[in-house]
Design an enzyme around this catalytic site. Structure first.
Site, PDB file in Angstrom:
ATOM      1  N   TYR A 162      57.868  25.383-129.489  1.00 12.39           N
ATOM      2  CA  TYR A 162      59.100  26.123-129.794  1.00 12.39           C
ATOM      3  C   TYR A 162      60.137  26.017-128.678  1.00 12.39           C
ATOM      4  O   TYR A 162      61.198  26.631-128.772  1.00 12.39           O
ATOM      5  CB  TYR A 162      58.783  27.605-130.022  1.00 12.39           C
ATOM      6  CG  TYR A 162      58.176  27.877-131.363  1.00 12.39           C
ATOM      7  CD1 TYR A 162      56.909  27.405-131.659  1.00 12.39           C
ATOM      8  CD2 TYR A 162      58.862  28.589-132.335  1.00 12.39           C
ATOM      9  CE1 TYR A 162      56.335  27.636-132.896  1.00 12.39           C
ATOM     10  CE2 TYR A 162      58.289  28.824-133.575  1.00 12.39           C
ATOM     11  CZ  TYR A 162      57.024  28.344-133.842  1.00 12.39           C
ATOM     12  OH  TYR A 162      56.470  28.582-135.071  1.00 12.39           O
ATOM     13  N   LYS A 233      43.667  25.754-129.156  1.00  9.18           N
ATOM     14  CA  LYS A 233      43.151  24.526-129.770  1.00  9.18           C
ATOM     15  C   LYS A 233      42.828  23.574-128.604  1.00  9.18           C
ATOM     16  O   LYS A 233      43.226  22.396-128.593  1.00  9.18           O
ATOM     17  CB  LYS A 233      44.250  23.981-130.702  1.00  9.18           C
ATOM     18  CG  LYS A 233      43.821  22.890-131.623  1.00  9.18           C
ATOM     19  CD  LYS A 233      42.975  23.346-132.785  1.00  9.18           C
ATOM     20  CE  LYS A 233      42.483  22.127-133.544  1.00  9.18           C
ATOM     21  NZ  LYS A 233      41.312  22.363-134.375  1.00  9.18           N
ATOM     22  N   ASP A 287      41.514  27.147-135.505  1.00  7.53           N
ATOM     23  CA  ASP A 287      41.132  27.025-136.923  1.00  7.53           C
ATOM     24  C   ASP A 287      39.948  27.941-137.256  1.00  7.53           C
ATOM     25  O   ASP A 287      39.914  28.562-138.326  1.00  7.53           O
ATOM     26  CB  ASP A 287      40.825  25.569-137.310  1.00  7.53           C
ATOM     27  CG  ASP A 287      40.087  24.812-136.224  1.00  7.53           C
ATOM     28  OD1 ASP A 287      40.593  24.776-135.087  1.00  7.53           O
ATOM     29  OD2 ASP A 287      39.007  24.289-136.500  1.00  7.53           O
ATOM     30  N   ASP A 311      52.284  32.221-134.541  1.00 11.74           N
ATOM     31  CA  ASP A 311      53.194  32.256-135.684  1.00 11.74           C
ATOM     32  C   ASP A 311      52.388  32.151-136.977  1.00 11.74           C
ATOM     33  O   ASP A 311      52.547  32.963-137.903  1.00 11.74           O
ATOM     34  CB  ASP A 311      54.178  31.080-135.559  1.00 11.74           C
ATOM     35  CG  ASP A 311      55.387  31.259-136.455  1.00 11.74           C
ATOM     36  OD1 ASP A 311      55.508  32.320-137.091  1.00 11.74           O
ATOM     37  OD2 ASP A 311      56.217  30.336-136.532  1.00 11.74           O
TER      38      ASP A 311
END
Ligand code: NAD
Length: 421
Positions: A162, A233, A287, A311
């Protein structure tokens, strides 16, 4: 100063801040609001009277919010007659008054101007996006036990993908960067990256991770949550998301050593049961976290996440307890906090007095708590719970409920007010 086209309160005081980033709130604070685009004015018109009534009923005139309108988005363009969507005077007033509430602002996909929300967060250094996700009894939810969800998501708000550092495919700048990368990296003797790619940068820093995680742990301690989970991640993006995890654990160890323990320590030293008052620091791959939220939500309290993971997760978690229409949020820094609904401007419903103002009303609840005005916050929650308990809801919830009484956006606000005693 705010535009002279807008009414400025002639009395009232300015909020100040202590050295721990906590607000010192006078009895009559001046609090700016931005109506926002699309359905923003609809939900603000419903939410403001609810907040005012709760403060009036709770404090009998001893405390009051003096609202100050600030311009942003389409309303700024119309009023100021220029291309300016986020006037400098709006940013200055937000900095000066410290706590504010806003409706959603529209951003086009693809080309066009940069997201006003992202600009606002970066310019005011609102580094933590805080999104509580809790179930309000009676709301239709897609899972069997929505009441098991009681989460607060701390999403890093200033960096990651972002940061807004990207170049269009085939542009000279993108080519130049790709050529430099390919000169360093190759795969089986061939350049690693297609030269006609678009390029985006994903910066993640120790400082920004640490201050986010520190705020998340402090919140867990203040609000009696027993865990903080670092969501990353790092198995794939080792030097960015992997570092987020490592810096997170380091923050817990160095700044909150007496208060926290890792899951490893929990099982090795305490047989899996944390001593009272201790916060367990966990980490989960992003995930897997989506699965965990659906399957074992009761095992999670505060989540600390990089920008993009947060988000995605906060919208998914909001859906689990009944959707975006009821999802509050806040963007918080050390000297400024802007409260806002999680959803966007839903332009197709603009001006219809139709959408659910619950998310902005609940953002008002979070704002009152942040100010230390918990009694007024509790009163709004009571009004909201009783309204929903009576089956009075807006269209988005009514279509999923049996025997619901569907009301307009403003009537929903009025129903809450009338149930505040
Ligand atoms: P959106 O959240 O505005 O709307 C998606 C759908 O969600 C709507 O069609 C509607 O069905 C539902 N919805 C949204 N708010 C609701 C409410 N209060 N009550 C009931 N249903 C509601 O998402 P979008 O269409 O992707 O985005 C529209 C614009 O909003 C875009 O320009 C986007 O950039 C902007 N946006 C702004 C913010 C912000 O200001 N913080 C956040 C997200 C999106």
């Amino acid at each position: 100063m705010p535009s002279d086209r807008l009414e400025t309160p002639t009395t009232g005081n300015t909020i100040t801040w202590d050295s721990h980033g906590r607000p010192i709130v006078p009895d009559t604070p001046i609090i700016p609001f931005i109506e926002g685009d699309g359905t923003g004015p609809d939900i603000w018109r419903a939410a403001r009277p609810v907040i005012d009534a709760a403060v009036r009923k709770t404090y009998g005139g001893k405390k009051a919010i003096l609202w100050l309108e600030l311009l942003a988005g389409a309303k700024a363009q119309d009023a100021l007659g220029c291309e300016c969507l986020l006037p400098e005077e709006t940013l200055e007033a937000l900095t000066r008054y410290g706590i504010a509430i806003k409706g959603p602002l529209t951003t086009p996909v693809g080309g066009g101007f940069r997201s006003l929300n992202v600009t606002l967060r970066q310019r005011l250094d609102l580094y933590a996006c805080i999104r509580p996700v809790r179930y309000v009894p009676g709301i239709p939810a897609p899972v069997r036990h929505p009441e098991k969800v009681d989460l607060v998501i701390f999403r890093e708000n200033t960096e990651d993908v972002y940061a807004g550092v990207e170049w269009e495919a085939e542009s000279p700048a993108a080519r130049e960067i790709l050529e430099q990368i390919n000169a360093r990296l190759s795969f089986e003797g061939k350049p690693l990256l297609p030269i006609d790619s678009a390029v985006g940068i994903k910066p993640m820093s120790r400082r920004n991770t640490q201050r986010l995680v520190a705020r998340a742990i402090q919140y867990a301690a203040d609000h009696h949550y027993d865990s903080v989970t670092l969501v990353h991640k790092g198995n794939i993006m080792k030097y960015t998301e992997g570092a987020f995890r490592d810096w997170g654990y380091q923050t817990a160890r160095e700044m909150f050593g007496d208060l926290t323990l890792t899951e490893e320590e929990l099982f090795a030293d305490f047989g899996g049961k944390a001593p009272a008052g201790r916060i367990v620091i966990k980490d989960r791959i992003a995930d897997a976290m989506f699965q965990q939220l659906l399957l074992r939500p009761e095992e999670y309290g505060v989540l600390a996440t990089p920008n993009l993971n947060g988000d995605y997760l906060s919208d998914a978690a909001a859906a689990q307890v009944g959707g975006l229409g009821m999802a509050p949020g806040a963007n918080v820094g050390d000297r400024c906090a802007v409260f806002e609904a999680t959803h966007g401007s839903a332009p197709k419903y603009a001006g219809l007095d139709k959408v659910n103002p619950g998310s902005l009303i609940l953002s008002g609840v979070e704002m009152l708590r942040f100010m230390g005005w918990d009694e007024a916050a509790d009163l709004i929650l009571k009004g909201l719970r009783d309204t929903i308990g009576d089956g009075i809801v807006t269209y988005d919830l009514a279509r999923q409920m049996e025997n619901a009484k569907e009301v307009s956006c403003s009537a929903f606000g009025a129903a809450i007010q009338s149930r505040m005693g």
